[in-house]
Write a protein that holds these residues in place. Sequence first.
Motif: not given
Length: 222
Positions: A32-33, A37, A82, A84, A89, A92, A110, A112-113
């Motif tokens: 994640t950024t 996670r 969270l 997505l 990434l 993001h 965060p 998520t990729e």
Amino acid sequence: MIDDTLDRPAAPVSNPGPLLIGSPAPRFSTRTTMGDRSLDDYRGRWLVFFSHPADFTPVCTSEFIAFSKLYPEFRALDCDLLALSVDSLFSHIAWVRSIKERFGVAVPFPITEDPSMAIAAAYGMIHPDAHDASTVRATFVIDPDGIIRAMVWYPMSIGRSVAEIFRLVQALQTSDKEAASTPEGWHPGDDLIEPAPLTIEGAEEPSPSADAPDWYYRVRKS
């Protein structure tokens, strides 16, 4: 030397089948950024896990600004956020930087990729007949035990109401704590609805509130 970790897919996702309210949330781990996670990281806390169709899109940007501004209130409920999408990434990170530079809002949660679409597929965020890899606006409220307690779906063209998602978390927590239901449009401090009696004897018992219109609709103060 080529660093092949830049495009590594998310770890395999456990997916027991079609998701329903009351289903265990499919477990996953990915980047994640804000670092790596996994769903297990959020055990013991509530989680709003939501997808957005794509970075650098106007409706998604409006949602992220709203989520960011209400983030302290979510945290006060012991609830994390969270996000997505199937974007990379790096996309993001660039988008988060743009939101901060252009709108003056720092995204505090965060993103998520999911380049392999493994997580999105496990959660049903991509329609099987879709013409591209964009995710719909899916929102899952997951409780501290990892159970899906609510699911909300919006089409790509319609921004979701972040205030309503916040109210939904408040209602779920209150319903659990008070062993009662919440009526339409409930907000903290409003009356709660008692479980309906299941026997004639129960229906004939007096209501705890004089405002109850009938035996099947009994309310009490929260």
